[in-house]
Write an enzyme that holds these catalytic residues in place. Structure first.
Site, PDB file in Angstrom:
ATOM      1  N   LYS A 104      -8.786  -2.412   0.131  1.00  0.00           N
ATOM      2  CA  LYS A 104      -8.707  -1.485   1.261  1.00  0.00           C
ATOM      3  C   LYS A 104      -9.530  -0.221   1.016  1.00  0.00           C
ATOM      4  CE  LYS A 104      -6.303  -4.023   3.998  1.00  0.00           C
ATOM      5  NZ  LYS A 104      -7.003  -4.684   5.127  1.00  0.00           N
ATOM      6  N   ASP A 134     -10.518 -10.874   7.061  1.00  0.00           N
ATOM      7  CA  ASP A 134      -9.898  -9.551   7.182  1.00  0.00           C
ATOM      8  C   ASP A 134     -10.828  -8.421   7.595  1.00  0.00           C
ATOM      9  OD1 ASP A 134      -7.437  -8.095   6.944  1.00  0.00           O
ATOM     10  OD2 ASP A 134      -8.166  -7.202   5.097  1.00  0.00           O
ATOM     11  N   THR A 183      -5.227 -14.114   9.027  1.00  0.00           N
ATOM     12  CA  THR A 183      -5.657 -15.104   8.040  1.00  0.00           C
ATOM     13  C   THR A 183      -5.232 -16.505   8.453  1.00  0.00           C
ATOM     14  OG1 THR A 183      -5.547 -13.462   6.266  1.00  0.00           O
ATOM     15  CG2 THR A 183      -5.520 -15.781   5.613  1.00  0.00           C
ATOM     16  N   ARG A 217       0.819  -1.198   0.000  1.00  0.00           N
ATOM     17  CA  ARG A 217       0.000   0.000   0.000  1.00  0.00           C
ATOM     18  C   ARG A 217       0.862   1.262   0.000  1.00  0.00           C
ATOM     19  NH1 ARG A 217      -2.046   1.174   4.138  1.00  0.00           N
ATOM     20  NH2 ARG A 217      -1.171  -0.332   5.574  1.00  0.00           N
TER      21      ARG A 217
END
Length: 527
Positions: free
Chosen positions: A194, A251, A237, A54
């Site tokens: 996201k 998530d 996870t 990210r």
């Protein structure tokens, strides 16, 4: 040519519009475009170029009167409507004479709170990813179907910072007033999921739903639910993919009056050092229809080398949740009976597990301590101690007190038990100590779920103000107290006090108005 409503956005003069293609069709298109290769199990393997994680410095929210007072601008970057409109206009012009891939899906497994998302992609590999990550629908296109949010992702469109008012060629911009988001300049798939999470984190609290950066699973018989908070790489996870429990999601979830529900229809798992024996569910989910990012593989055998971090340690795989054999496909669970906070402590001084009072739970939820693991963000090459509000600060548009208050109310109402588990280092800091064995962490989670710690013997840690259980089935007793794992006890105390002081300073600076009972539940300052 059928445009599927794209003309309402001003998108025209395109070569073709591919609407809700199947994974097989999207894979074929991606291969034909040279976007990736198939591995020996049939998964699509791609590389994301410069951006392998990210880009938090490139994410913005459009500052409009209707949202201004709801967004915490101390933690989020504003951008003017005019700049958003200018970039959007250039982006729509850029899409002319291109093939467009459209996916209409949903976020939110509870029908009462479902939101419809439309993704417009220039790359079929990215459209395949979001097809597998969101909740899919069998509905035919209907122009009367309401789209709650539209996301345009064009990785090959680059911004010009000096003109566009952004920080680089990449930009992730969310506009709540126009119910749109744009993602450009980055091929990292995580930006798409996201962005959905960030949008839901703004929308859900307005309906009294607590949005959570967590995984969740439940007992297949009793439906007793557990949730796991944690930042990327802390084990959400991995630990929620338990063969003895049903996976609700890995998530992103909401907590409403009736229980928890998955925001997604897929999983996005780290696969660095992935082994069949330790993570069989994830290992076997890498097959046709999955999208694997930034791994290396043998060109002849097409076998992936999961240990190779030469591109990035943040290797990833996206797949639909039904690839996990014991997934709860409805995506809905009951009221959580257990909450587990996961942290990867690179100092090697936090206990592998500790019990939290309600006040301590609030403290550690707001604090969100972990080590940012290598590759999860641009420029992060080794674990960096960090505090991420609510275990998801980059995705939380509102003030953290909004989310913290909602969690506290739910913990108290349902008498939910809370534990802090360290999946990081023991016996020394990163580079000296060792990562806590996954099988021991799994044993601790099993003990939590079985209620073993309800009647365990505890020892209070004065430095961190934590209660540490002194035993756990199938875990060596000598690792329960972290000081016992260090050869040099004085060095442990120095390192522990250093981390405790970081906790103290972070909380004092970020949350000066937090109630005293919560402030006092954390570590004290050490001279």
């Amino acid at each position: 040519m059928k445009m599927y409503g794209l003309e309402k956005l001003g998108i025209a003069n395109v070569l073709a519009v591919h609407y809700n293609l199947s994974p097989a069709e999207l894979t074929e298109k991606a291969l034909a475009n040279g976007e990736g290769k198939l591995n020996d199990t049939g998964a699509l393997v791609i590389e994301t170029g410069k951006y392998t994680g990210r880009a938090p410095d490139d994410k913005f929210f459009v500052d409009t009167p209707s949202v201004h007072n709801h967004i915490d601008w101390s933690r989020n970057k504003p951008i003017e409507s005019e700049k958003f409109d200018a970039i959007l206009g250039k982006l729509i012009a850029y899409l002319q004479k291109k093939e467009i891939y459209v996916f209409d899906g949903k976020a939110g497994a509870n029908p009462q709170y479902t939101r419809r998302f439309r993704f417009i992609n220039e790359m079929p590999s990215q459209n395949l990813f979001i097809h597998q990550l969101l909740i899919r629908t069998d509905e035919e296109y209907n122009e009367n179907n309401k789209i709650d949010f539209t996301v345009i992702s064009a990785p090959n469109f680059h911004c010009v910072p000096e003109i566009d008012g952004v920080n680089s060629e990449a930009a992730i911009i969310i506009n709540f007033e126009k119910k749109m988001a744009i993602i450009c300049g980055t091929r990292y798939s995580g930006e798409m999921k996201k962005s959905v999470f960030s949008i839901m984190n703004y929308i859900m609290p307005l309906e009294n739903i607590l949005p959570m950066h967590c995984s969740a699973n439940m007992d297949p018989v009793t439906h007793e639910t557990a949730i796991f908070f944690g930042l990327s790489g802390t084990g959400k996870t991995t630990l929620s993919a338990d063969p003895n429990r049903k996976l609700i999601g890995d998530d992103e979830h909401g907590w409403c009056d009736t229980g928890v529900f998955n925001f997604e229809g897929g999983c996005y798992a780290k696969c660095i050092n992935l082994k069949e024996e330790s993570e069989p569910e994830i290992y076997h989910a890498i097959k046709f229809g999955s999208v694997v990012e930034n791994v290396t593989m043998d060109e002849k055998t097409r076998k992936i080398n999961y240990e190779d971090a030469s591109i990035t340690p943040n290797t990833r795989v996206g797949y639909p949740i039904h690839y996990i054999p014991n997934a709860e496909l409805a995506g809905v669970g009951g009221i959580p009976k257990v909450v587990i906070f996961l942290t990867a402590d690179s100092f090697g001084v936090l206990p592998p597990i500790s019990r939290l009072s309600q006040e301590a739970a609030m403290y550690h939820f707001v604090t969100g301590f972990t080590a940012k693991l290598a590759g999860t963000e641009l420029g992060v090459k080794e674990p960096v101690p960090t505090f991420s509000t609510c275990f998801g600060e980059p995705f939380m548009p509102m003030d953290p007190s909004v989310y913290a208050k909602m969690l506290g109310e739910r913990l108290e109402k349902h008498n939910t038990k809370v534990y802090l588990i360290n999946t990081g280092w023991s016996g020394g800091a990163y580079g000296t100590g060792k990562r806590i064995n996954l099988k021991y962490t799994r044993a601790m989670v099993t003990a939590v779920l079985s209620g073993y710690f309800d009647n365990a013997e505890y020892k209070h840690d004065e430095i961190f103000n934590l209660d540490i259980p002194q035993s756990c089935p199938n875990v060596p007793s000598e690792i329960m107290n972290p000081i016992d794992t260090w050869e040099d006890k004085e060095q442990y105390i120095i390192a522990a006090k250093k981390l405790a002081n970081l906790f103290y300073k972070n909380f004092k600076e970020k949350y000066p108005n937090m109630p005293e009972n919560i402030t006092n539940a954390g570590p004290k300052y050490n001279d």
